[in-house]
Design a protein around this motif. Structure first.
Motif, mmCIF file in Angstrom:
data_model
loop_
_atom_site.group_PDB
_atom_site.id
_atom_site.type_symbol
_atom_site.label_atom_id
_atom_site.label_comp_id
_atom_site.label_asym_id
_atom_site.label_seq_id
_atom_site.Cartn_x
_atom_site.Cartn_y
_atom_site.Cartn_z
ATOM 1 N N ARG A 152 33.748 32.218 46.009
ATOM 2 C CA ARG A 152 32.343 32.087 45.614
ATOM 3 C C ARG A 152 32.219 31.485 44.207
ATOM 4 N NH1 ARG A 152 30.809 37.266 45.694
ATOM 5 N NH2 ARG A 152 31.104 37.492 43.463
ATOM 6 N N ASP A 153 33.127 31.872 43.310
ATOM 7 C CA ASP A 153 33.026 31.451 41.906
ATOM 8 C C ASP A 153 34.030 30.367 41.522
ATOM 9 O OD1 ASP A 153 31.027 33.325 41.653
ATOM 10 O OD2 ASP A 153 32.327 34.864 40.796
ATOM 11 N N LEU A 154 34.687 29.772 42.509
ATOM 12 C CA LEU A 154 35.768 28.822 42.230
ATOM 13 C C LEU A 154 35.302 27.624 41.403
ATOM 14 C CD1 LEU A 154 38.723 28.087 42.577
ATOM 15 C CD2 LEU A 154 38.126 26.979 44.733
ATOM 16 N N LEU A 192 36.695 26.684 37.709
ATOM 17 C CA LEU A 192 37.397 25.442 37.383
ATOM 18 C C LEU A 192 36.732 24.696 36.231
ATOM 19 C CD1 LEU A 192 38.248 24.200 40.983
ATOM 20 C CD2 LEU A 192 39.809 25.218 39.305
ATOM 21 N N ARG A 193 35.429 24.904 36.031
ATOM 22 C CA ARG A 193 34.716 24.274 34.920
ATOM 23 C C ARG A 193 34.629 25.192 33.707
ATOM 24 N NH1 ARG A 193 31.071 22.997 39.252
ATOM 25 N NH2 ARG A 193 29.694 24.597 38.429
ATOM 26 N N ASP A 194 35.333 26.327 33.742
ATOM 27 C CA ASP A 194 35.301 27.318 32.661
ATOM 28 C C ASP A 194 33.886 27.808 32.377
ATOM 29 O OD1 ASP A 194 38.061 27.455 32.187
ATOM 30 O OD2 ASP A 194 37.988 25.674 30.918
ATOM 31 N N VAL A 236 32.666 30.747 33.835
ATOM 32 C CA VAL A 236 32.577 32.172 34.147
ATOM 33 C C VAL A 236 32.991 32.957 32.907
ATOM 34 C CG1 VAL A 236 32.958 31.939 36.633
ATOM 35 C CG2 VAL A 236 34.913 32.219 35.129
ATOM 36 N N CYS A 237 32.554 34.191 32.835
ATOM 37 C CA CYS A 237 32.905 35.008 31.677
ATOM 38 C C CYS A 237 34.421 35.230 31.634
ATOM 39 C CB CYS A 237 32.157 36.335 31.703
ATOM 40 S SG CYS A 237 32.713 37.478 32.989
ATOM 41 N N LYS A 238 34.903 35.647 30.503
ATOM 42 C CA LYS A 238 36.345 35.811 30.290
ATOM 43 C C LYS A 238 36.972 36.789 31.292
ATOM 44 C CE LYS A 238 39.297 35.929 26.279
ATOM 45 N NZ LYS A 238 39.374 36.166 24.842
ATOM 46 N N THR A 239 36.268 37.874 31.576
ATOM 47 C CA THR A 239 36.783 38.868 32.526
ATOM 48 C C THR A 239 36.890 38.273 33.927
ATOM 49 O OG1 THR A 239 35.792 40.657 31.240
ATOM 50 C CG2 THR A 239 36.403 41.164 33.517
ATOM 51 N N SER A 240 35.843 37.598 34.379
ATOM 52 C CA SER A 240 35.878 36.973 35.705
ATOM 53 C C SER A 240 36.945 35.898 35.765
ATOM 54 C CB SER A 240 34.522 36.360 36.050
ATOM 55 O OG SER A 240 33.570 37.368 36.277
ATOM 56 N N HIS A 241 37.083 35.138 34.682
ATOM 57 C CA HIS A 241 38.092 34.084 34.640
ATOM 58 C C HIS A 241 39.481 34.684 34.862
ATOM 59 C CE1 HIS A 241 40.614 30.837 33.109
ATOM 60 N NE2 HIS A 241 39.593 30.036 33.377
ATOM 61 N N GLN A 242 39.767 35.778 34.185
ATOM 62 C CA GLN A 242 41.079 36.414 34.325
ATOM 63 C C GLN A 242 41.262 37.000 35.719
ATOM 64 O OE1 GLN A 242 43.658 36.298 31.999
ATOM 65 N NE2 GLN A 242 44.761 36.950 33.820
ATOM 66 N N ASP A 243 40.211 37.603 36.268
ATOM 67 C CA ASP A 243 40.294 38.175 37.618
ATOM 68 C C ASP A 243 40.592 37.086 38.655
ATOM 69 O OD1 ASP A 243 39.721 40.659 36.559
ATOM 70 O OD2 ASP A 243 37.634 40.676 37.253
ATOM 71 N N ALA A 251 39.713 21.519 45.382
ATOM 72 C CA ALA A 251 38.544 21.417 44.498
ATOM 73 C C ALA A 251 38.896 20.650 43.226
ATOM 74 C CB ALA A 251 38.012 22.805 44.155
ATOM 75 N N ARG A 252 40.045 20.940 42.629
ATOM 76 C CA ARG A 252 40.476 20.218 41.415
ATOM 77 C C ARG A 252 40.686 18.733 41.715
ATOM 78 N NH1 ARG A 252 44.185 24.738 40.388
ATOM 79 N NH2 ARG A 252 43.246 26.004 38.764
#
Length: 80
Positions: free
Chosen positions: A11-13, A17-19, A21-28, A46-47
Protein backbone atom coordinates in the motif's frame (compact mmCIF):
# COMPACT_ATOMS: atom_id res chain seq x y z
CA UNK A 1 13.24 -5.42 13.85
CA UNK A 2 9.64 -4.73 12.91
CA UNK A 3 7.82 -6.19 9.93
CA UNK A 4 4.76 -4.26 8.75
CA UNK A 5 3.50 -7.09 6.53
CA UNK A 6 2.77 -7.31 2.83
CA UNK A 7 -0.46 -5.29 2.88
CA UNK A 8 1.15 -2.16 4.36
CA UNK A 9 4.35 -2.57 2.35
CA UNK A 10 2.42 -2.79 -0.93
CA UNK A 11 0.00 0.00 0.00
CA UNK A 12 2.82 2.42 0.90
CA UNK A 13 5.47 1.23 -1.57
CA UNK A 14 5.36 4.25 -3.90
CA UNK A 15 5.62 6.71 -1.02
CA UNK A 16 8.40 4.60 0.52
CA UNK A 17 10.40 4.67 -2.72
CA UNK A 18 10.05 8.47 -2.88
CA UNK A 19 10.97 8.84 0.82
CA UNK A 20 7.53 10.24 1.58
CA UNK A 21 6.71 8.07 4.62
CA UNK A 22 7.62 8.81 8.21
CA UNK A 23 10.86 7.41 9.58
CA UNK A 24 9.11 4.63 11.52
CA UNK A 25 7.10 3.47 8.50
CA UNK A 26 10.20 3.68 6.32
CA UNK A 27 12.07 1.34 8.66
CA UNK A 28 9.11 -1.04 8.96
CA UNK A 29 8.77 -1.31 5.17
CA UNK A 30 12.53 -1.63 4.76
CA UNK A 31 12.59 -4.47 7.28
CA UNK A 32 9.74 -6.18 5.45
CA UNK A 33 11.40 -5.85 2.05
CA UNK A 34 14.55 -7.49 3.39
CA UNK A 35 12.61 -10.66 4.15
CA UNK A 36 9.83 -10.85 1.56
CA UNK A 37 10.82 -11.91 -1.97
CA UNK A 38 7.36 -11.08 -3.36
CA UNK A 39 7.50 -7.49 -2.10
CA UNK A 40 11.15 -7.22 -3.16
CA UNK A 41 10.04 -8.08 -6.70
CA UNK A 42 7.28 -5.45 -6.59
CA UNK A 43 9.73 -2.86 -5.30
CA UNK A 44 12.17 -3.69 -8.10
CA UNK A 45 9.43 -3.30 -10.73
CA UNK A 46 8.31 0.01 -9.20
CA UNK A 47 11.89 1.36 -9.03
CA UNK A 48 12.61 0.28 -12.60
CA UNK A 49 9.39 1.81 -13.91
CA UNK A 50 10.05 5.06 -12.05
CA UNK A 51 13.61 5.23 -13.43
CA UNK A 52 12.48 4.56 -17.00
CA UNK A 53 9.75 7.21 -16.83
CA UNK A 54 12.17 9.73 -15.31
CA UNK A 55 14.70 9.11 -18.09
CA UNK A 56 12.01 9.40 -20.75
CA UNK A 57 10.89 12.74 -19.34
CA UNK A 58 14.44 14.09 -19.69
CA UNK A 59 14.74 13.11 -23.34
CA UNK A 60 13.87 15.63 -26.00
CA UNK A 61 12.35 15.09 -29.40
CA UNK A 62 14.60 15.34 -32.45
CA UNK A 63 14.75 18.85 -33.89
CA UNK A 64 13.15 17.73 -37.18
CA UNK A 65 10.13 16.34 -35.34
CA UNK A 66 9.85 19.49 -33.25
CA UNK A 67 9.82 21.61 -36.40
CA UNK A 68 7.16 19.42 -38.02
CA UNK A 69 4.90 19.67 -34.99
CA UNK A 70 5.30 23.43 -34.73
CA UNK A 71 4.64 23.83 -38.46
CA UNK A 72 1.43 21.82 -38.24
CA UNK A 73 0.29 23.75 -35.18
CA UNK A 74 0.84 27.04 -36.98
CA UNK A 75 -1.06 25.76 -40.02
CA UNK A 76 -3.94 24.63 -37.82
CA UNK A 77 -4.07 28.02 -36.10
CA UNK A 78 -4.33 29.89 -39.38
CA UNK A 79 -7.23 27.78 -40.60
CA UNK A 80 -9.29 28.23 -37.42
Amino acid sequence: MSDCGCDKAKRDLEEYLRDEVCKTSHQDISDHLENCPTCQDEALVARTLTDVVARACKESAPEELREQVLSRLRAAQTTH
